[in-house]
Design an enzyme around this catalytic site. Sequence first.
Site, PDB file in Angstrom:
ATOM      1  N   SER A  66       0.792  -1.237   0.000  1.00  0.00           N
ATOM      2  CA  SER A  66       0.000   0.000   0.000  1.00  0.00           C
ATOM      3  C   SER A  66       0.820   1.281   0.000  1.00  0.00           C
ATOM      4  O   SER A  66       0.260   2.365  -0.189  1.00  0.00           O
ATOM      5  CB  SER A  66      -0.960   0.008   1.194  1.00  0.00           C
ATOM      6  OG  SER A  66      -2.057  -0.839   0.938  1.00  0.00           O
ATOM      7  N   LYS A  69       0.421   3.427  -2.982  1.00  0.00           N
ATOM      8  CA  LYS A  69      -0.652   4.417  -3.103  1.00  0.00           C
ATOM      9  C   LYS A  69      -0.105   5.843  -3.078  1.00  0.00           C
ATOM     10  O   LYS A  69      -0.675   6.747  -3.696  1.00  0.00           O
ATOM     11  CB  LYS A  69      -1.682   4.206  -1.987  1.00  0.00           C
ATOM     12  CG  LYS A  69      -2.440   2.888  -2.125  1.00  0.00           C
ATOM     13  CD  LYS A  69      -3.225   2.542  -0.874  1.00  0.00           C
ATOM     14  CE  LYS A  69      -3.929   1.204  -1.041  1.00  0.00           C
ATOM     15  NZ  LYS A  69      -4.541   0.708   0.196  1.00  0.00           N
ATOM     16  N   TYR A 192      -3.467  -2.320 -10.617  1.00  0.00           N
ATOM     17  CA  TYR A 192      -3.401  -2.040  -9.175  1.00  0.00           C
ATOM     18  C   TYR A 192      -2.530  -3.068  -8.459  1.00  0.00           C
ATOM     19  O   TYR A 192      -1.648  -2.713  -7.659  1.00  0.00           O
ATOM     20  CB  TYR A 192      -4.819  -2.045  -8.603  1.00  0.00           C
ATOM     21  CG  TYR A 192      -4.883  -1.966  -7.093  1.00  0.00           C
ATOM     22  CD1 TYR A 192      -4.593  -0.782  -6.427  1.00  0.00           C
ATOM     23  CD2 TYR A 192      -5.246  -3.075  -6.335  1.00  0.00           C
ATOM     24  CE1 TYR A 192      -4.654  -0.703  -5.046  1.00  0.00           C
ATOM     25  CE2 TYR A 192      -5.308  -3.003  -4.959  1.00  0.00           C
ATOM     26  CZ  TYR A 192      -5.010  -1.821  -4.315  1.00  0.00           C
ATOM     27  OH  TYR A 192      -5.059  -1.747  -2.946  1.00  0.00           O
ATOM     28  N   TYR A 244      -4.446   4.761   8.048  1.00  0.00           N
ATOM     29  CA  TYR A 244      -5.800   4.207   8.112  1.00  0.00           C
ATOM     30  C   TYR A 244      -6.508   4.589   9.404  1.00  0.00           C
ATOM     31  O   TYR A 244      -6.478   5.742   9.804  1.00  0.00           O
ATOM     32  CB  TYR A 244      -5.751   2.683   7.916  1.00  0.00           C
ATOM     33  CG  TYR A 244      -5.089   2.253   6.645  1.00  0.00           C
ATOM     34  CD1 TYR A 244      -5.484   2.781   5.416  1.00  0.00           C
ATOM     35  CD2 TYR A 244      -4.057   1.324   6.645  1.00  0.00           C
ATOM     36  CE1 TYR A 244      -4.886   2.391   4.233  1.00  0.00           C
ATOM     37  CE2 TYR A 244      -3.451   0.921   5.466  1.00  0.00           C
ATOM     38  CZ  TYR A 244      -3.881   1.455   4.266  1.00  0.00           C
ATOM     39  OH  TYR A 244      -3.279   1.074   3.097  1.00  0.00           O
ATOM     40  N   VAL A 262       0.959  -3.709   4.068  1.00  0.00           N
ATOM     41  CA  VAL A 262       0.755  -4.976   4.776  1.00  0.00           C
ATOM     42  C   VAL A 262       1.920  -5.951   4.644  1.00  0.00           C
ATOM     43  O   VAL A 262       1.965  -6.954   5.343  1.00  0.00           O
ATOM     44  CB  VAL A 262      -0.550  -5.684   4.335  1.00  0.00           C
ATOM     45  CG1 VAL A 262      -1.756  -4.869   4.719  1.00  0.00           C
ATOM     46  CG2 VAL A 262      -0.522  -6.008   2.861  1.00  0.00           C
TER      47      VAL A 262
END
Length: 310
Positions: A66, A69, A192, A244, A262
């Site tokens: 992630s 991103k 993605y 998050y 992760v």
Amino acid sequence: MNGPENIGRVVDEVYQEALKITEGDLASYIPELAVVDPELFGLSICDVEGNRINRGNTRHPFTIQSVSKVLSHICVLACQDDDTIAKRVGVEPTGEDFDSIIKLDRHRRPFNPMVNAGAIAVTDLLMSAHGDGALEKTLQLYARMLGCARVEIDETVFLSELRTGERNRAIAHLLNNFKLLDHPVEEVLQLYFKHCSVQVTTETLAHLGAVLARRGRAPTQDQALVEPDCVRKVMSVMLSCGMYNYAGQWIYEVGLPAKSGVSGCLLIVVPGRMGIGIYSPRVDVRGSSLRGVHAGRLLSERLGLHLLAG
């Protein structure tokens, strides 16, 4: 780097203290991440002048997950105008898990680019901007920001995510239902997942952090890789949304733009000073590295890095 001897001593202390943490689990819902060595631990710092401090397994490759991103957000800001982006994804924190669909179903637009729904919407916008060259174009920027001649995709991890990523398929189909995707779901997810499967090290993550800390310029270089305004926007979202549903506590305790992945990686930016890259694959229920979060907290506290510390 201001006070390099002092910083080096603090990094040694923090590394040894974080090394004692053995709680947490590997991210087993991505099968390939469940078989990595849980004892791996690397911590890298790169300051805006290019000085580096590395401790532990800093050259061990892992997938960016992630943290991609952040890079995809930079890519889309460089090729799409703000109004186009805002129609597809916002900039508000969710207070929910990174793969939650609760607020997406209610509000019919992803809250921010740091959650899965927002990143998938961003991926679709990148495909609209670059067509069949979207992967090549984005990976070129990834490489420049990471300080590499080129980046590699871990095909094993990519295929593992492609095969088992049903939660992300559900998110993508929901986005498609709300007319937020212009391309077929499987094509968007392939790009993605490839972004998530890019291989990095803590040293390249620290370099990325240093570029952001230097407002888009690589250490020791004058040429801008991205515009300062783009960096401002990306770091603002990292600060409020990058961790998050731990973002509020992270800002309260650490007070720095950050993004977790992760795989156990963590990118931290100290604006105007340095980038920090950390990797340790045992993660908490939010998908953040336990050693990484602890190390970030200690570094901020002992080096006085909190943005609001005065």
